[in-house]
Design a protein around this motif. Structure first.
Motif, mmCIF file in Angstrom:
data_model
loop_
_atom_site.group_PDB
_atom_site.id
_atom_site.type_symbol
_atom_site.label_atom_id
_atom_site.label_comp_id
_atom_site.label_asym_id
_atom_site.label_seq_id
_atom_site.Cartn_x
_atom_site.Cartn_y
_atom_site.Cartn_z
ATOM 1 N N LYS A 136 0.860 -1.184 0.000
ATOM 2 C CA LYS A 136 0.000 0.000 0.000
ATOM 3 C C LYS A 136 0.890 1.226 0.000
ATOM 4 C CE LYS A 136 -3.828 -2.275 2.125
ATOM 5 N NZ LYS A 136 -4.804 -2.358 3.165
ATOM 6 N N GLY A 137 0.505 2.194 -0.798
ATOM 7 C CA GLY A 137 1.294 3.408 -0.894
ATOM 8 C C GLY A 137 0.650 4.360 -1.876
ATOM 9 N N THR A 138 1.484 5.208 -2.458
ATOM 10 C CA THR A 138 0.987 6.228 -3.368
ATOM 11 C C THR A 138 1.838 6.260 -4.626
ATOM 12 O OG1 THR A 138 0.396 7.531 -1.430
ATOM 13 C CG2 THR A 138 0.389 8.678 -3.529
ATOM 14 N N TYR A 139 1.167 6.287 -5.777
ATOM 15 C CA TYR A 139 1.881 6.460 -7.034
ATOM 16 C C TYR A 139 2.387 7.894 -7.129
ATOM 17 C CZ TYR A 139 0.320 1.977 -8.849
ATOM 18 O OH TYR A 139 0.127 0.647 -9.039
ATOM 19 N N GLN A 140 3.511 8.077 -7.784
ATOM 20 C CA GLN A 140 4.065 9.423 -7.953
ATOM 21 C C GLN A 140 3.117 10.334 -8.726
ATOM 22 O OE1 GLN A 140 7.829 8.777 -9.859
ATOM 23 N NE2 GLN A 140 8.843 8.207 -7.955
ATOM 24 N N THR A 141 2.243 9.742 -9.535
ATOM 25 C CA THR A 141 1.324 10.532 -10.349
ATOM 26 C C THR A 141 0.079 10.963 -9.585
ATOM 27 O OG1 THR A 141 0.332 8.496 -11.127
ATOM 28 C CG2 THR A 141 2.061 9.474 -12.501
ATOM 29 N N CYS A 142 -0.068 10.532 -8.335
ATOM 30 C CA CYS A 142 -1.240 10.878 -7.539
ATOM 31 C C CYS A 142 -0.908 12.014 -6.583
ATOM 32 C CB CYS A 142 -1.709 9.676 -6.721
ATOM 33 S SG CYS A 142 -2.431 8.397 -7.735
ATOM 34 N N ASN A 143 -1.937 12.765 -6.215
ATOM 35 C CA ASN A 143 -1.791 13.783 -5.176
ATOM 36 C C ASN A 143 -3.007 13.729 -4.278
ATOM 37 O OD1 ASN A 143 -3.889 15.197 -6.398
ATOM 38 N ND2 ASN A 143 -2.505 16.393 -7.663
ATOM 39 N N ARG A 144 -3.084 14.581 -3.295
ATOM 40 C CA ARG A 144 -4.178 14.536 -2.307
ATOM 41 C C ARG A 144 -5.552 14.759 -2.934
ATOM 42 N NH1 ARG A 144 -2.668 12.009 1.771
ATOM 43 N NH2 ARG A 144 -0.776 12.651 2.754
ATOM 44 N N THR A 145 -5.633 15.468 -4.047
ATOM 45 C CA THR A 145 -6.943 15.751 -4.644
ATOM 46 C C THR A 145 -7.370 14.675 -5.618
ATOM 47 O OG1 THR A 145 -5.919 17.078 -6.382
ATOM 48 C CG2 THR A 145 -6.659 18.233 -4.403
#
Length: 157
Positions: A136-145
């Motif tokens: 689980k984590g965040t892709y570099q292409t994603c942001n909070r919005t």
């Protein structure tokens, strides 16, 4: 071998029948293999072929498929049970990358844990027969919005 024939043999080996309704459920899973469908999603897809099929039948069939190790029941942190076909070409379930921002899910088919399993067996005398790993984590292409790559993301929720 044809996946339906293979699953039919797995059913027969455990003294179960692959009824037309069960086969329709399996076909939905095969046709949507990368989507990790919920019971409700499978039900809605099968209902077009079998309008009298009940949600309870879909649920029982998916649970039976889990018992027979044909599918794996998973929860990716959104509170929804999802079903994923097991791959006969691999000893273990595949792994997942799950974006906590957009819900995008990717599968990792390679089994990177074989060396760790050997070590566990050597050091603890414990033979691993299966494992599952979700990152689980965040892709570099994603942001909070939200995700900047909406066309590539498939929200799990």
């Amino acid at each position: 071998m044809n996946p339906i024939m293979n699953i039919s043999q797995q059913f027969a080996a455990q003294q179960y029948k692959l009824t037309p309704q069960r086969e329709a459920i399996v076909k939905v899973l095969l046709d949507n293999e990368k989507d990790h469908l919920s019971v409700e999603e499978v039900y809605m897809m099968v209902k077009s072929t079998y309008p009298h099929l009940g949600l309870a039948t879909v649920y029982r069939t998916l649970e039976l498929l889990c018992e027979l190790h044909i599918v794996e029941k998973m929860n990716f942190g959104d509170g929804v049970a999802r079903y994923d076909l097991r791959d006969n070409d691999h000893d273990h379930m595949h792994h997942h990358l799950i974006c906590s921002v957009c819900g995008r899910l990717e599968e990792i088919k390679d089994d990177w844990l074989l060396e760790l399993e050997s070590r566990v067996e050597r050091e603890y005398g414990f033979k691993v027969t299966d494992h599952r790993l979700d990152f689980k984590g965040t892709y570099q292409t994603c942001n909070r919005t939200g995700c900047k790559r909406e066309k590539d993301c498939k929200a799990v929720s």
